[in-house]
Scaffold this motif. Sequence first.
Motif, mmCIF file in Angstrom:
data_model
loop_
_atom_site.group_PDB
_atom_site.id
_atom_site.type_symbol
_atom_site.label_atom_id
_atom_site.label_comp_id
_atom_site.label_asym_id
_atom_site.label_seq_id
_atom_site.Cartn_x
_atom_site.Cartn_y
_atom_site.Cartn_z
ATOM 1 N N SER A 82 45.888 -8.900 58.800
ATOM 2 C CA SER A 82 45.519 -10.207 59.329
ATOM 3 C C SER A 82 45.773 -11.270 58.277
ATOM 4 N N LEU A 83 46.207 -12.438 58.733
ATOM 5 C CA LEU A 83 46.323 -13.625 57.899
ATOM 6 C C LEU A 83 45.570 -14.744 58.596
ATOM 7 N N SER A 84 44.884 -15.566 57.824
ATOM 8 C CA SER A 84 44.182 -16.696 58.429
ATOM 9 C C SER A 84 45.031 -17.959 58.326
ATOM 10 N N SER A 85 46.302 -17.817 58.656
ATOM 11 C CA SER A 85 47.232 -18.940 58.670
ATOM 12 C C SER A 85 48.145 -18.782 59.880
ATOM 13 N N GLN A 86 48.474 -19.900 60.501
ATOM 14 C CA GLN A 86 49.391 -19.853 61.634
ATOM 15 C C GLN A 86 50.802 -19.457 61.192
ATOM 16 N N LEU A 87 51.061 -19.454 59.875
ATOM 17 C CA LEU A 87 52.354 -18.998 59.369
ATOM 18 C C LEU A 87 52.516 -17.490 59.478
ATOM 19 N N VAL A 88 51.537 -16.830 60.067
ATOM 20 C CA VAL A 88 51.616 -15.381 60.252
ATOM 21 C C VAL A 88 52.860 -15.012 61.060
ATOM 22 N N THR A 89 53.297 -15.868 61.957
ATOM 23 C CA THR A 89 54.482 -15.561 62.759
ATOM 24 C C THR A 89 55.745 -15.518 61.888
ATOM 25 N N VAL A 90 55.811 -16.383 60.878
ATOM 26 C CA VAL A 90 56.939 -16.380 59.960
ATOM 27 C C VAL A 90 56.910 -15.097 59.124
ATOM 28 N N ALA A 91 55.738 -14.763 58.589
ATOM 29 C CA ALA A 91 55.594 -13.558 57.768
ATOM 30 C C ALA A 91 55.927 -12.306 58.573
ATOM 31 N N THR A 92 55.480 -12.254 59.806
ATOM 32 C CA THR A 92 55.751 -11.105 60.663
ATOM 33 C C THR A 92 57.258 -10.962 60.912
ATOM 34 N N ALA A 93 57.922 -12.082 61.163
ATOM 35 C CA ALA A 93 59.362 -12.042 61.424
ATOM 36 C C ALA A 93 60.155 -11.651 60.176
ATOM 37 N N LEU A 94 59.778 -12.183 59.021
ATOM 38 C CA LEU A 94 60.529 -11.908 57.792
ATOM 39 C C LEU A 94 60.352 -10.483 57.281
ATOM 40 N N TRP A 95 59.113 -10.007 57.269
ATOM 41 C CA TRP A 95 58.835 -8.715 56.648
ATOM 42 C C TRP A 95 58.561 -7.605 57.646
ATOM 43 N N LYS A 96 58.630 -7.917 58.932
ATOM 44 C CA LYS A 96 58.438 -6.911 59.990
ATOM 45 C C LYS A 96 57.114 -6.163 59.841
ATOM 46 N N MET A 97 56.104 -6.870 59.357
ATOM 47 C CA MET A 97 54.774 -6.272 59.199
ATOM 48 C C MET A 97 53.963 -6.508 60.471
ATOM 49 N N PRO A 98 53.137 -5.545 60.837
ATOM 50 C CA PRO A 98 52.293 -5.704 62.034
ATOM 51 C C PRO A 98 51.048 -6.549 61.738
ATOM 52 N N TRP A 99 51.257 -7.824 61.411
ATOM 53 C CA TRP A 99 50.167 -8.742 61.123
ATOM 54 C C TRP A 99 49.846 -9.568 62.361
ATOM 55 N N HIS A 100 48.640 -10.072 62.397
ATOM 56 C CA HIS A 100 48.252 -11.017 63.444
ATOM 57 C C HIS A 100 47.346 -12.076 62.832
ATOM 58 N N TYR A 101 47.162 -13.173 63.568
ATOM 59 C CA TYR A 101 46.294 -14.252 63.106
ATOM 60 C C TYR A 101 44.845 -13.835 63.302
ATOM 61 N N ASP A 102 44.021 -14.154 62.329
ATOM 62 C CA ASP A 102 42.588 -13.878 62.402
ATOM 63 C C ASP A 102 41.875 -14.917 61.552
ATOM 64 N N SER A 103 40.653 -15.209 61.903
ATOM 65 C CA SER A 103 39.829 -16.098 61.094
ATOM 66 C C SER A 103 39.190 -15.260 59.992
ATOM 67 N N ILE A 104 39.541 -15.537 58.750
ATOM 68 C CA ILE A 104 39.045 -14.753 57.619
ATOM 69 C C ILE A 104 38.399 -15.696 56.624
ATOM 70 N N ASP A 105 37.202 -15.359 56.216
ATOM 71 C CA ASP A 105 36.500 -16.125 55.199
ATOM 72 C C ASP A 105 35.977 -15.131 54.171
ATOM 73 N N ILE A 106 36.415 -15.256 52.947
ATOM 74 C CA ILE A 106 35.970 -14.364 51.886
ATOM 75 C C ILE A 106 35.156 -15.188 50.898
ATOM 76 N N ALA A 107 33.934 -14.765 50.674
ATOM 77 C CA ALA A 107 33.069 -15.432 49.709
ATOM 78 C C ALA A 107 32.597 -14.376 48.726
ATOM 79 N N ALA A 108 32.783 -14.643 47.453
ATOM 80 C CA ALA A 108 32.395 -13.662 46.437
ATOM 81 C C ALA A 108 31.696 -14.365 45.301
ATOM 82 N N SER A 109 30.842 -13.632 44.645
ATOM 83 C CA SER A 109 30.185 -14.156 43.456
ATOM 84 C C SER A 109 30.003 -13.016 42.476
#
Length: 124
Positions: A82-109
Amino acid sequence: MLLEDFAIINWSVAPERLQRCLPAGFEADEHRGMANIAMVGFTNHGFHFRAAPFARFSCGQADYRTFVRHGDERGVWFFGGSLSSQLVTVATALWKMPWHYDSIDIAASANEGSARSDLIFISM
């Protein structure tokens, strides 16, 4: 680019269970009689293409993978991600990876002076 809040979460599974999820010709790579499936989550800051260094973007990313053998070769099999960017379609086309758009929020401390750190990964 800079990868932040990088975390790998592993699950050990019986190799025969994982084998059913792999394509023909690939075998689950075993360690101590078990196979591993991993979720790798991180925040990707400042990603850009070499030809367009001025066009940078940041997003959360999660990849789901396992280790495999193909004959005498060892490698990593990506189930998807998953990528939290609409550019996921470009990444999927270029690298033929089975990615999809998802809302991702990572918070770490990290607690200063301590080996302990807290990671919260949210994917919706």
